[in-house]
Motif scaffolding. Structure first.
Motif, mmCIF file in Angstrom:
data_model
loop_
_atom_site.group_PDB
_atom_site.id
_atom_site.type_symbol
_atom_site.label_atom_id
_atom_site.label_comp_id
_atom_site.label_asym_id
_atom_site.label_seq_id
_atom_site.Cartn_x
_atom_site.Cartn_y
_atom_site.Cartn_z
ATOM 1 N N HIS A 7 0.858 -1.086 -0.078
ATOM 2 C CA HIS A 7 0.204 -0.080 0.008
ATOM 3 C C HIS A 7 0.859 1.261 -0.064
ATOM 4 O O HIS A 7 0.383 2.376 -0.045
ATOM 5 N N TYR A 11 -0.216 4.337 2.275
ATOM 6 C CA TYR A 11 -1.618 4.861 2.366
ATOM 7 C C TYR A 11 -2.425 4.082 3.152
ATOM 8 O O TYR A 11 -2.194 3.048 3.863
ATOM 9 N N THR A 59 -4.766 2.212 3.930
ATOM 10 C CA THR A 59 -5.728 1.031 3.397
ATOM 11 C C THR A 59 -6.235 0.235 4.880
ATOM 12 O O THR A 59 -5.608 0.533 5.984
ATOM 13 N N ALA A 60 -7.227 -0.573 4.736
ATOM 14 C CA ALA A 60 -7.692 -1.322 5.876
ATOM 15 C C ALA A 60 -6.558 -2.132 6.497
ATOM 16 O O ALA A 60 -6.344 -2.028 7.707
ATOM 17 N N ARG A 61 -5.908 -2.631 5.520
ATOM 18 C CA ARG A 61 -4.618 -3.614 6.159
ATOM 19 C C ARG A 61 -3.689 -2.573 6.977
ATOM 20 O O ARG A 61 -3.287 -2.951 8.087
ATOM 21 N N HIS A 62 -3.211 -1.642 6.590
ATOM 22 C CA HIS A 62 -2.327 -0.739 7.276
ATOM 23 C C HIS A 62 -2.965 -0.076 8.574
ATOM 24 O O HIS A 62 -2.143 -0.211 9.423
#
Length: 224
Positions: free
Chosen positions: A185, A188, A190-193
């Motif tokens: 990512h 950015y 993101t949901a994972r981050h």
């Protein structure tokens, strides 16, 4: 009598591509070299903002130059190699997450562009900057072009160099901090981050603690 506007949508979208017209006008006025400047990484929660300055060879401009955001990974990588092989001058610079937190992302982005321009081996007489602002402290005349990476091939080349270099830096961060997925990512939100931040906390000197969600509450910084 005024002609009525058609109420039907266009059959296809006309996408403008950058050209060398701004640079050509400058050359006709005796203003040369002309450098394009752009940055990558204003929006992420982690990593530096990276800028590039590029002076293209008017006789050897790579085909397909465009705003880096409109290109695929493969297209950017191929154009990056072509730019590196053909440009008359290339320079890159960055401002770290700590530098961004100490000022703000706009100032950090402009400072990165200034550093990149000053790092060129040849001194340009004109610098074209993507956006609304000219970086302060340039050693030459500066002009800001809104959507410059979609109008000027020099700025488009700089946008590609900055994007590719920043992505490579973030991929390296991903190898060092394996829980966060930076290589996927690029920092950015993101949901994972966001999930990784919730579990492991932000990484010192890599996450921008002046950005939400960090500034919305106290957080424990993970050293690593």
């Amino acid at each position: 009598m005024a002609r009525a506007r058609p109420d039907s949508p266009p059959l296809f979208e006309i996408i403008e591509r950058p050209d060398f017209s701004v640079e050509t006008r400058a050359i006709s006025q005796g203003i040369w070299p002309v450098a394009g400047m752009d940055e990558a990484g204003r929006g992420p929660l982690a990593g530096p903002v990276v800028a590039a300055a590029v002076v293209l060879d008017p006789q050897n401009i790579p085909d397909g130059l465009d705003d880096s955001k409109r290109l695929s990974f493969e297209q950017r990588e191929a154009l990056f190699q072509n730019i590196m092989a053909s440009a008359l001058g290339i320079s890159m610079a960055s401002v770290s997450a700590e530098g961004i937190d100490a000022t703000n992302i706009l100032r950090a982005s402009l400072e990165a562009m200034r550093r990149a321009l000053c790092g060129l081996a040849l001194r340009p007489k004109l610098a074209l900057a993507d956006g609304r602002d000219v970086p302060p402290g340039l050693p030459c005349e500066g002009r800001a072009l809104i959507k410059g990476d979609q109008r000027s091939q020099s700025i488009a080349a700089a946008s590609i160099v900055a994007k590719v270099m920043r992505d490579r830096m973030m991929a390296d961060c991903g190898r060092r901090h394996v829980h966060y997925g930076f290589e996927l990512h690029m920092g950015y939100a993101t949901a994972r981050h966001r999930a990784a931040i919730e579990i492991h906390g932000p990484v010192a000197r890599l996450h921008r603690t002046s950005f939400a969600p960090f500034r919305l509450g106290a957080v424990e910084i993970a050293e690593g």
